[in-house]
Enzyme design. Sequence first.
Site, PDB file in Angstrom:
ATOM      1  N   SER A 133       0.685  -1.035  -0.060  1.00  0.00           N
ATOM      2  CA  SER A 133       0.090  -0.058  -0.081  1.00  0.00           C
ATOM      3  C   SER A 133       0.942   1.191   0.011  1.00  0.00           C
ATOM      4  CB  SER A 133      -1.018   0.092   1.205  1.00  0.00           C
ATOM      5  OG  SER A 133      -0.249  -0.249   2.424  1.00  0.00           O
ATOM      6  N   HIS A 191       1.734   5.306   4.729  1.00  0.00           N
ATOM      7  CA  HIS A 191       1.215   5.739   3.458  1.00  0.00           C
ATOM      8  C   HIS A 191       1.609   7.042   3.278  1.00  0.00           C
ATOM      9  CE1 HIS A 191      -2.512   2.932   4.030  1.00  0.00           C
ATOM     10  NE2 HIS A 191      -1.448   2.369   3.753  1.00  0.00           N
TER      11      HIS A 191
END
EC number: 3.4.21.105
Length: 286
Positions: A133, A191
């Site tokens: 991710s 992230h």
Amino acid sequence: MSSPSFINKLALPNLATITQYPALTVGLSVFTFLLLVIDLCSNQALSQKFSLYPNAPFEFDLNRLSFYLLFHRGFTHWLLNVVGLFSPLAIFERTNGTVFTGVTLNVLAVTAGLQFCIVGKLLYPNTQVIGLSGVVFSFMSFMAYKEHHTTPVIYTFKYQGSEVSIPTLYSPFIFLIVCMVLIPGSSFWGHLAGISSGYLLALGYIKFLYPPSKAILFIERKLQTPINALRSLVVYYKEEEAIEQRGVSYNPLLSSDPESALNDIPVTTGARTNSFAGEGQVLGAT
């Protein structure tokens, strides 16, 4: 504002034409799925061995910096990451070459991982992360930077009688917040590090981490036989042809017809690769 068809093209690969997709993009999806199955069968021994934690680089446990992105906590985790990464990675690979894209994945993993670890020493010393991710957010910010020159606003809507615009350049942060709200257990800092790495990639600040093209060409010459064997399964994009395209001005996706932007990219047939779609001077979780 991007159209729904463009979003669908970015998000969902067509499995019926999988042989037309780039080699690394397909291979990474299959390989990470196999690792997921093996890891689940071994009671997550592999993901524990390669998960990234803040003190890893300071203990010289450097394998974790490169390999943490290959493992996932479960099928849903894997599926969300692969669906989010598949089309952006395919677009990048078609323009920059297969081996070069593999190097880019490692560069993004390492730069994002180092940022995660440095901040984590102070804020979350016991947190461990795995998964693709972070790289998904890296390609999101990379494309946002490239696109904002021609499409400064990605979406406009009305709110209480006022027009609100979402700048293309900062759109990854919107997705970051949405992800944090919808998936509370996701790694906000991982992230965020991925977003930072994507901007660094687009700005050319981490190009010194790449090997010279001569090294990639040497590898491809040595592996010519297995590369040729892949042609019936997937599309391999050679460094020799990719070199010529990295200086071509960027071909924006958002301001062009969404169907032609993604479908009019030539594929490899027979013994050679046709011309690439130019993407400019490019380089080259949690």
